[in-house]
Design a protein around this motif. Structure first.
Motif, short mmCIF file in Angstrom:
data_model
loop_
_atom_site.label_atom_id
_atom_site.label_comp_id
_atom_site.label_asym_id
_atom_site.label_seq_id
_atom_site.Cartn_x
_atom_site.Cartn_y
_atom_site.Cartn_z
N LYS A 1 0.72 -1.24 -0.09
CA LYS A 1 -0.02 0.03 0.02
C LYS A 1 0.85 1.42 0.17
N GLN A 2 2.17 1.03 0.26
CA GLN A 2 3.07 2.27 0.22
C GLN A 2 3.30 2.78 -0.92
N TYR A 3 3.61 4.19 -1.39
CA TYR A 3 3.65 4.70 -2.50
C TYR A 3 4.80 4.25 -3.51
N ILE A 4 6.15 4.18 -2.95
CA ILE A 4 7.19 3.86 -3.47
C ILE A 4 7.87 2.52 -2.64
N ARG A 5 7.72 1.39 -3.16
CA ARG A 5 8.20 0.36 -2.42
C ARG A 5 9.86 0.12 -2.39
N CYS A 6 10.44 0.18 -3.39
CA CYS A 6 11.73 0.33 -3.64
C CYS A 6 12.38 0.73 -5.14
N ILE A 7 13.49 0.95 -5.24
CA ILE A 7 14.24 1.28 -6.55
C ILE A 7 15.07 -0.10 -6.92
N GLU A 8 15.00 -0.32 -8.19
CA GLU A 8 15.77 -1.43 -8.64
C GLU A 8 16.86 -0.74 -9.77
N LEU A 9 18.27 -1.16 -9.58
CA LEU A 9 18.99 -0.71 -10.68
C LEU A 9 18.94 -1.89 -11.77
N MET A 10 18.66 -1.15 -13.04
CA MET A 10 18.69 -2.26 -14.22
C MET A 10 20.23 -2.51 -14.71
N ARG A 11 20.99 -3.18 -13.92
CA ARG A 11 22.14 -3.40 -14.13
C ARG A 11 22.75 -3.96 -15.48
N GLU A 12 21.76 -4.62 -16.30
CA GLU A 12 21.99 -5.15 -17.54
C GLU A 12 22.12 -3.84 -18.66
N LYS A 13 21.41 -2.82 -18.17
CA LYS A 13 21.52 -1.98 -19.08
C LYS A 13 22.56 -0.69 -18.98
N VAL A 14 23.38 -0.96 -17.87
CA VAL A 14 24.37 0.09 -17.46
C VAL A 14 25.80 -0.06 -18.45
N PRO A 15 25.96 1.11 -19.05
CA PRO A 15 27.04 0.87 -20.02
C PRO A 15 28.38 0.49 -19.60
N SER A 16 28.74 1.12 -18.57
CA SER A 16 30.05 0.75 -17.67
C SER A 16 30.14 1.07 -16.29
N PHE A 17 30.37 0.24 -15.38
CA PHE A 17 30.56 0.46 -14.08
C PHE A 17 31.71 1.12 -13.61
N ALA A 18 32.52 1.72 -14.64
CA ALA A 18 33.90 2.34 -14.37
C ALA A 18 33.57 3.86 -14.79
N GLU A 19 32.37 4.10 -15.05
CA GLU A 19 32.21 5.60 -15.58
C GLU A 19 30.96 6.21 -14.36
N TYR A 20 31.36 7.36 -14.33
CA TYR A 20 30.20 8.28 -13.43
C TYR A 20 28.67 8.12 -14.15
N PRO A 21 27.72 7.87 -13.13
CA PRO A 21 27.74 7.80 -11.60
C PRO A 21 27.79 6.42 -11.03
N PHE A 22 27.77 5.29 -11.99
CA PHE A 22 27.93 3.88 -11.81
C PHE A 22 29.22 3.47 -11.08
N ASN A 23 30.35 4.37 -11.05
CA ASN A 23 31.41 3.82 -10.36
C ASN A 23 31.45 4.24 -9.08
N LEU A 24 30.39 5.18 -8.67
CA LEU A 24 30.16 5.34 -7.04
C LEU A 24 30.11 4.19 -6.33
N PRO A 25 30.48 3.90 -5.22
CA PRO A 25 30.34 2.61 -4.48
C PRO A 25 28.89 2.12 -4.23
N ALA A 26 28.17 3.36 -3.90
CA ALA A 26 26.80 3.29 -3.38
C ALA A 26 25.84 2.58 -4.70
N ILE A 27 26.14 2.99 -6.08
CA ILE A 27 25.57 2.51 -7.19
C ILE A 27 26.17 1.43 -7.90
N ARG A 28 27.52 1.21 -7.68
CA ARG A 28 28.09 -0.02 -8.12
C ARG A 28 27.74 -1.23 -7.64
N GLU A 29 27.35 -1.32 -6.35
CA GLU A 29 26.74 -2.36 -5.85
C GLU A 29 25.36 -2.40 -5.51
#
Length: 244
Positions: A7-35
Motif C-alpha cells: 500500500k505504500q507509494y514507493i516500495r523500492c528502486i531497482e538498478l537495471m544493471r544489464e543496461k548500465v554501459p560501464s561501472f567504471a564511469e560516473y555515476p555508476f562507479n560510485l560505491p553506492a551505485i556500483r553495488e
C-alpha cells in the motif's frame, strides 16, 4: 509479503544493471551505485546518509526524476530548468510502486531552491498563495524553505528532500521533525538525504549509510551521530587536536 508494503507509494528502486554501459564511469562507479541492486523504502520515512561525494544526492535525484519530478525541485507540474546538471541515473533505475496512489508530492532540494523560489514568484500570486501567501524571495532562505514544508506539503503524498538542513537552523530542524510527523500521520512517505543527526533521529525511520555500498544501520551507528557525539563530549580535546 507484508500488505502494508503493497500500500505504500514507493516500495523500492531497482538498478537495471544489464543496461548500465560501464561501472567504471560516473555515476555508476560510485560505491553506492556500483553495488546497488534493490533498495527498499520504509512506508513512512527513509534516510540516505553518507559523506560528501558519496552519491546520496545522486541517488535521491534519480528517484525524484524517475518518479516524474522536475530535477531542480517542485511538484510534477514544474518544468523549469536553469542548468541541466543531473546525472542519467534515472534512466537506469526502475521504481517499484505500491497499490496506493499519492494525492500530493514534492521534490525539495536545498541546492537549487533559489531557482525554484524564483519560478514560484514569477508565476504570480495565485501560486504564491499555496506557499503561505508571501513571495519566497521576500523571506530568508530558511524561512522560505520552511514555508514550503509548512504550507505546500499536504499529506498523503511522496516527499523527497535533499539535504534540507542546509537551509534550517537546529531549532527549525526540530520543528521540521514535528511537521514531518504530522504529515506521516496523514499518510505521507518521506525519502530524505541528510547530514543532520537531528533530522535523521525521526523514530522508526529506516537509515541507509553509504560506505563501500549501501548498508542499513541504526541511528546510533551512523557516522554522523558518532562524530557529533564525540565532538560534543570532548570538544576541547578534539579542538586541540584539530587546531594544533
Amino acid at each position: 509479503m507484508d500488505l502494508s508494503m503493497m500500500k505504500q507509494y514507493i516500495r523500492c528502486i531497482e538498478l537495471m544493471r544489464e543496461k548500465v554501459p560501464s561501472f567504471a564511469e560516473y555515476p555508476f562507479n560510485l560505491p553506492a551505485i556500483r553495488e546497488l541492486r534493490s533498495l527498499p523504502f520504509d512506508p513512512k520515512v527513509t534516510f540516505i546518509v553518507g559523506e560528501n561525494g558519496s552519491g546520496k544526492s545522486t541517488i535521491l535525484e534519480s528517484i525524484a526524476v524517475a518518479y516524474g519530478f522536475n530535477a531542480e525541485g517542485g511538484t510534477r507540474n514544474f518544468n523549469f530548468s536553469s542548468r541541466a546538471t543531473h546525472s542519467e541515473l534515472n534512466n537506469y533505475i526502475r521504481i517499484v510502486k505500491g497499490t496506493k496512489r499519492p494525492r500530493d508530492g514534492f521534490f525539495l532540494r536545498a541546492e537549487s531552491f533559489y531557482n525554484f523560489a524564483t519560478n514560484v514568484d514569477e508565476l504570480g500570486p495565485d501560486l504564491i498563495n499555496y506557499y503561505g501567501g508571501r513571495p519566497l524571495h521576500e523571506q530568508s532562505h530558511g524561512e522560505s524553505f520552511f514555508a514550503v514544508l509548512q504550507n505546500r506539503f499536504q499529506g498523503e503524498g511522496v516527499y523527497i528532500l535533499d539535504e534540507p538542513e542546509a537551509a534550517l537552523s537546529p531549532s527549525r530542524q526540530m520543528t521540521m521533525l514535528a511537521r514531518m510527523h504530522e504529515l506521516v500521520q496523514e499518510g505521507a512517505q518521506f525519502i530524505i538525504a541528510t547530514h543532520s543527526p537531528i533530522i535523521m533521529a525521526y523514530p522508526g525511520a529506516v537509515i541507509y549509510q553509504i560506505g563501500d555500498g549501501l548498508e542499513r544501520v541504526d541511528y546510533e551507528d551512523t557516522e554522523h551521530y558518532q562524530v557529533m557525539q564525540a565532538f560534543m563530549k570532548n570538544r576541547q580535546k578534539m579542538l586541540s587536536v584539530l587546531l594544533e
